[in-house]
Design a protein around this motif. Structure first.
Motif, short mmCIF file in Angstrom:
data_model
loop_
_atom_site.label_atom_id
_atom_site.label_comp_id
_atom_site.label_asym_id
_atom_site.label_seq_id
_atom_site.Cartn_x
_atom_site.Cartn_y
_atom_site.Cartn_z
N ARG A 190 41.89 45.41 55.50
CA ARG A 190 41.20 44.20 55.94
C ARG A 190 41.61 43.01 55.06
O ARG A 190 42.12 43.18 53.96
CB ARG A 190 39.68 44.39 55.86
N PHE A 191 41.34 41.82 55.59
CA PHE A 191 41.60 40.58 54.86
C PHE A 191 40.31 39.78 54.77
O PHE A 191 39.56 39.71 55.74
CB PHE A 191 42.66 39.75 55.58
N LEU A 192 40.08 39.17 53.62
CA LEU A 192 38.94 38.27 53.45
C LEU A 192 39.47 36.85 53.34
O LEU A 192 40.24 36.53 52.43
CB LEU A 192 38.15 38.63 52.18
N ASP A 193 39.07 36.01 54.29
CA ASP A 193 39.54 34.62 54.31
C ASP A 193 38.77 33.81 53.26
O ASP A 193 37.57 33.56 53.41
CB ASP A 193 39.33 34.02 55.70
N VAL A 194 39.46 33.44 52.20
CA VAL A 194 38.84 32.66 51.12
C VAL A 194 39.13 31.18 51.38
O VAL A 194 40.21 30.68 51.05
CB VAL A 194 39.38 33.09 49.74
N LYS A 195 38.17 30.52 51.98
CA LYS A 195 38.36 29.11 52.35
C LYS A 195 38.28 28.22 51.11
O LYS A 195 37.48 28.46 50.21
CB LYS A 195 37.32 28.70 53.38
N MET A 196 39.10 27.19 51.10
CA MET A 196 39.14 26.22 50.00
C MET A 196 39.52 26.86 48.66
O MET A 196 39.16 26.36 47.60
CB MET A 196 37.79 25.51 49.87
N GLY A 197 40.23 27.96 48.73
CA GLY A 197 40.69 28.59 47.50
C GLY A 197 42.06 28.05 47.13
O GLY A 197 43.03 28.24 47.86
N TRP A 198 42.13 27.37 45.99
CA TRP A 198 43.39 26.72 45.61
C TRP A 198 43.97 27.35 44.35
O TRP A 198 43.25 27.67 43.41
CB TRP A 198 43.16 25.22 45.36
N GLU A 199 45.26 27.52 44.35
CA GLU A 199 45.95 28.02 43.16
C GLU A 199 45.92 26.97 42.06
O GLU A 199 46.04 25.78 42.32
CB GLU A 199 47.39 28.40 43.50
N GLU A 200 45.76 27.43 40.82
CA GLU A 200 45.80 26.54 39.66
C GLU A 200 46.72 27.15 38.61
O GLU A 200 46.60 28.33 38.29
CB GLU A 200 44.40 26.37 39.05
N SER A 201 47.61 26.33 38.09
CA SER A 201 48.54 26.80 37.07
C SER A 201 47.84 26.90 35.72
O SER A 201 47.14 25.97 35.31
CB SER A 201 49.73 25.84 36.97
N VAL A 202 48.02 28.04 35.05
CA VAL A 202 47.47 28.25 33.71
C VAL A 202 48.61 28.78 32.84
O VAL A 202 48.93 29.97 32.89
CB VAL A 202 46.29 29.25 33.72
N GLY A 203 49.21 27.90 32.06
CA GLY A 203 50.38 28.31 31.28
C GLY A 203 51.50 28.75 32.21
O GLY A 203 51.91 28.01 33.11
N HIS A 204 51.95 29.99 32.03
CA HIS A 204 53.00 30.54 32.90
C HIS A 204 52.40 31.39 34.01
O HIS A 204 53.13 32.09 34.72
CB HIS A 204 53.98 31.38 32.08
N SER A 205 51.09 31.34 34.17
CA SER A 205 50.43 32.18 35.15
C SER A 205 49.61 31.31 36.11
O SER A 205 49.71 30.08 36.10
CB SER A 205 49.53 33.20 34.43
N TRP A 206 48.79 31.99 36.95
CA TRP A 206 48.02 31.28 37.97
C TRP A 206 46.63 31.88 38.12
O TRP A 206 46.44 33.08 37.89
CB TRP A 206 48.73 31.36 39.33
N ILE A 207 45.68 31.03 38.51
CA ILE A 207 44.34 31.51 38.84
C ILE A 207 43.89 30.87 40.15
O ILE A 207 44.48 29.89 40.61
CB ILE A 207 43.30 31.19 37.74
N ASN A 208 42.85 31.44 40.74
CA ASN A 208 42.25 30.90 41.96
C ASN A 208 40.75 31.16 41.86
O ASN A 208 40.30 32.30 42.02
CB ASN A 208 42.85 31.59 43.20
N GLN A 209 39.99 30.11 41.56
CA GLN A 209 38.57 30.26 41.27
C GLN A 209 37.78 30.81 42.46
O GLN A 209 36.89 31.65 42.30
CB GLN A 209 37.98 28.91 40.84
#
Length: 319
Positions: free
Chosen positions: A166-185
């Motif tokens: 299954r897939f969960l649609d995460v609306k308004m989820g934006w990637e954010e750069s953290v150093g050499h990595s990424w997060i999505n709150q």
């Protein structure tokens, strides 16, 4: 002496951890000077005697012999084994038998330097792999067979339902750069919600994400929410390694929660082999937290995850 080889530093480290857990320490680990500092302090202390750092590779025969101490197993990456700087080591311990962990994750061409270099000593190569899989539900196994293994992977599993993926649609989820990595709150919040639900239901689950920064944030939020966090959330690369199974490893779980993190750039998803690892860890179900637009119409539509979403269809999505 057996040479045990994996594609990445992370995979090699995880094999070392599993060897340590079962009490097997008669091995040496060839590791870059920089990478060994990234180990957890407790693990580093317990395995310090196993390390041979790259800055020591050029030692004399006597010095290297003292470091090797007749080890039964030498563990390293494929690139390290192809490195001319380990010539002294390979003279003392000829490369005769090599075991490749997750051999399908290695490009065929990457074996060529090793075959050329050790053609006079190499006697046996063992590739860990199988044309049958019993872990994944049929819907996931068949997809992986079609899109990764040219329809050659056979699935033997009792679960034939499409709801296993299954897939969960995460609306308004934006990637954010953290150093050499990424997060999505937003995805972090979604994952915590699923973790709380699964824990309440008594399900055995683990959380996977391609990015270390996201893994760290999820772990912090699990702690804050007073949910189980130890041995729960992993970077994809640290969760792979079929060779682990030889040592009672846990690179699979009944239910897998995945946080893709990215919402614009493809990043990790460009790599089919690593994405394949991420998608093939569940025994009962998998849910992927991501943006529906990104996966179905955005840059990720042509990736393995995008193709999985297309195969599963609209009914696989939940809000």
């Amino acid at each position: 002496t057996i040479w045990l080889v994996a594609q990445s530093n992370v995979a090699v480290r995880n094999i070392a951890e599993k060897l340590d857990k079962v009490g097997f320490r008669d091995f040496k680990l060839l590791v870059s000077k920089d990478f060994h500092y990234d180990w957890h302090e407790d693990l580093y202390q317990s395995l310090e005697h196993c390390f041979i750092r790259s800055d020591l590779f050029g030692g004399s025969v006597v010095e290297i012999s003292r470091l090797l101490l007749d080890a039964r197993v030498i563990l390293c990456t494929l690139s390290t084994l192809s490195n001319p700087n380990i010539d002294t080591i390979t003279r003392i311990v000829p490369v005769q038998t090599v075991i490749f962990d997750e051999a399908s994750q290695i490009e065929v061409g990457d074996y060529v330097p090793l075959l050329q270099r050790f053609q006079n000593s190499l006697e046996k190569m063992v590739f860990i792999g199988d044309d049958k899989q019993h872990r994944m539900p049929v819907v996931i196994g068949d997809f992986i067979s079609d899109h990764v293994y040219n329809k050659k992977l056979k699935t033997k599993h009792d679960d034939t339902s499409k709801t296993a993926c299954r897939f969960l649609d995460v609306k308004m989820g934006w990637e954010e750069s953290v150093g050499h990595s990424w997060i999505n709150q937003k995805e972090i919040s979604a994952v915590i919600g699923l973790a709380r639900l699964y824990e309440t239901q008594g399900k055995k689950f683990k959380i996977l994400t391609p990015y270390d920064a996201q893994r760290t944030k999820i772990e912090e939020q699990l702690k804050s929410a007073k949910l189980r966090w130890e041995d729960k959330c992993f970077n994809v690369d640290s969760f792979q390694g079929k060779i682990w199974l030889m040592f009672g490893a846990g690179n699979e779980e009944d239910h897998i929660i995945i946080s893709l993190v990215r919402s614009q750039g493809v990043g990790f998803l460009k790599n089919v082999r690593r994405t394949n690892v991420m998608l093939t860890r569940c025994k009962k179900s998998m849910i992927i937290c991501t943006s529906r637009d990104f996966v179905t119409r955005g840059q990720a539509a042509g990736t393995l995850v995008g193709k999985l979403a297309a195969t599963m269809g609209p009914q696989a999505w939940q809000d």
